[in-house]
Motif scaffolding. Structure first.
Motif, mmCIF file in Angstrom:
data_model
loop_
_atom_site.group_PDB
_atom_site.id
_atom_site.type_symbol
_atom_site.label_atom_id
_atom_site.label_comp_id
_atom_site.label_asym_id
_atom_site.label_seq_id
_atom_site.Cartn_x
_atom_site.Cartn_y
_atom_site.Cartn_z
ATOM 1 N N GLU A 171 -5.374 -2.383 0.423
ATOM 2 C CA GLU A 171 -4.237 -1.535 0.469
ATOM 3 C C GLU A 171 -3.431 -1.899 1.286
ATOM 4 O OE1 GLU A 171 -4.041 3.243 -0.006
ATOM 5 O OE2 GLU A 171 -5.216 2.842 1.614
ATOM 6 N N PRO A 172 -2.306 -2.244 1.537
ATOM 7 C CA PRO A 172 -0.968 -2.045 2.664
ATOM 8 C C PRO A 172 -1.647 -1.023 3.508
ATOM 9 C CG PRO A 172 -0.157 -2.139 0.719
ATOM 10 C CD PRO A 172 -1.326 -1.553 -0.163
ATOM 11 N N LYS A 173 -1.163 -0.838 5.193
ATOM 12 C CA LYS A 173 -1.435 0.152 5.925
ATOM 13 C C LYS A 173 -0.350 0.701 5.674
ATOM 14 C CE LYS A 173 -2.865 -1.565 10.218
ATOM 15 N NZ LYS A 173 -1.939 -2.310 11.603
ATOM 16 N N TYR A 174 0.760 1.085 5.301
ATOM 17 C CA TYR A 174 1.905 1.890 5.168
ATOM 18 C C TYR A 174 1.259 3.194 4.098
ATOM 19 C CZ TYR A 174 4.069 0.795 0.644
ATOM 20 O OH TYR A 174 3.915 0.705 -0.420
ATOM 21 N N TYR A 175 0.159 2.468 2.829
ATOM 22 C CA TYR A 175 0.181 3.137 1.501
ATOM 23 C C TYR A 175 -0.568 4.074 1.902
ATOM 24 C CZ TYR A 175 0.223 3.847 -3.085
ATOM 25 O OH TYR A 175 0.280 4.898 -4.344
ATOM 26 N N ALA A 176 -1.840 3.758 3.068
ATOM 27 C CA ALA A 176 -2.482 4.512 3.258
ATOM 28 C C ALA A 176 -2.261 5.958 4.353
ATOM 29 C CB ALA A 176 -3.625 4.479 4.312
ATOM 30 N N VAL A 177 -1.097 6.215 5.063
ATOM 31 C CA VAL A 177 -0.420 7.248 5.576
ATOM 32 C C VAL A 177 0.645 7.900 4.142
ATOM 33 C CG1 VAL A 177 2.139 7.339 7.563
ATOM 34 C CG2 VAL A 177 0.299 5.517 7.202
ATOM 35 N N LYS A 178 1.226 7.148 3.126
ATOM 36 C CA LYS A 178 2.079 7.631 2.382
ATOM 37 C C LYS A 178 0.575 8.515 1.754
ATOM 38 C CE LYS A 178 4.570 7.306 -1.927
ATOM 39 N NZ LYS A 178 4.629 5.864 -2.568
ATOM 40 N N ARG A 179 -0.430 8.276 1.382
ATOM 41 C CA ARG A 179 -1.719 9.043 0.494
ATOM 42 C C ARG A 179 -1.688 9.804 1.821
ATOM 43 N NH1 ARG A 179 -5.729 7.233 0.582
ATOM 44 N NH2 ARG A 179 -6.416 5.320 1.496
ATOM 45 N N HIS A 180 -1.667 9.950 2.875
ATOM 46 C CA HIS A 180 -2.334 10.573 3.555
ATOM 47 C C HIS A 180 -1.363 11.941 3.548
ATOM 48 C CE1 HIS A 180 -3.432 13.250 7.765
ATOM 49 N NE2 HIS A 180 -2.309 13.087 8.377
ATOM 50 N N LEU A 181 0.348 11.240 3.470
ATOM 51 C CA LEU A 181 1.470 12.141 4.077
ATOM 52 C C LEU A 181 0.996 12.986 2.228
ATOM 53 C CD1 LEU A 181 3.731 10.378 5.015
ATOM 54 C CD2 LEU A 181 2.569 12.298 5.889
#
Ligand code: GLP
Length: 243
Positions: A12-22
């Motif tokens: 998973e790209p790093k930004y996608y983990a941030v997106k899931r969090h958001l």
């Protein structure tokens, strides 16, 4: 801290983990809530500002968040549901409880190119009207619509349209023509600078492009239309029934 995705999943790209969090955060907040700034999220999630920015931008493009210049980023209101029906924009808006208005952006006579000629059942070079309109609901810009119609079939259409909101009403009242069936396609596109300015969004923002090829009761083509809608604002709903 952000939880890594299941290891069996593709990386998973790093930004996608941030997106899931958001997305979790958005789900827990009412529309209109302010979300933490890029800087705060960068520190809280222990990641880079570029990563946070990418996640926020995707969520803005998807209509989950809205950015207000100089103010911040907020949880977006729900999208407007727009049924796919053989009706006019004006009628559809009224049925959903909105009031439709129209700004004529461009209108004039042109020579039909190959595609328009085929769509309207004319020969290439035949005179057609090109009508470009900004469609608004309750004063908010919703779509940019470019319609082509045969000039020979609808003499005086331009003059009538300058005073009218609804093309379909003009077709019916002045020419006795009612579009009763259509083929409609939906594609995605990125907003051009002009569409972005007209629809109050960013160049490159995701758009939904509807193309309608409509016919009257005798099967004669009536119009060939392309409508650009903001992809972050509208959900198109089609009711399907078994044949
Ligand atoms: C919708 C359709 C167009 C059609 C228009 C007519 O927006 N996508 O193909 O031309 O309705 O609407 P009105 O009669 O309000 O101008």
């Amino acid at each position: 801290m952000i939880v890594a995705a299941d290891e069996r999943e593709p990386r998973e790209p790093k930004y996608y983990a941030v997106k899931r969090h958001l997305l979790d955060l958005i789900g827990s907040l009412p529309p209109g809530s302010l979300v933490p700034t890029e800087r705060v999220l960068t520190v809280e999630l222990g990641t880079s500002r570029t990563t946070v920015r990418q996640a926020l931008s995707e969520l803005v493009g998807e209509g989950r968040l809205v950015r207000r210049q100089g103010s911040g980023t907020y949880v977006a209101e729900g999208k407007i549901s727009w049924p796919l029906q053989m009706t006019s924009f004006t009628e559809q808006a009224a049925a959903a409880g909105y009031s439709a208005t129209t700004r004529l952006l461009d209108a004039g006579r042109r020579r039909a190119g190959d595609e328009v000629a085929v769509r309207l059942g004319l020969r290439t070079g035949a005179p057609v009207y090109l009508v470009e309109r900004l469609r608004l609901v309750d004063g908010a810009a919703m779509a940019v619509e470019t319609s082509h119609l045969s000039a020979a079939r609808f003499p005086g259409l331009m003059t009538r349209l300058r005073k009218a909101t609804s093309l379909y009403r003009v077709l019916e009242e002045a020419y006795g023509v009612t579009p009763v069936s259509a083929e409609e396609t939906i594609e995605t596109a990125a907003a051009s600078p002009r569409e972005a300015a007209l629809l109050d969004t960013d160049t490159g923002a995701p758009m939904l492009v509807l193309s309608r090829h409509s016919f009257d009761a005798d099967g004669q083509p009536v119009e060939w239309v392309r409508s650009w809608y903001r992809g972050d604002r509208y959900t198109f709903v089609a009711r399907l029934a078994a044949p």
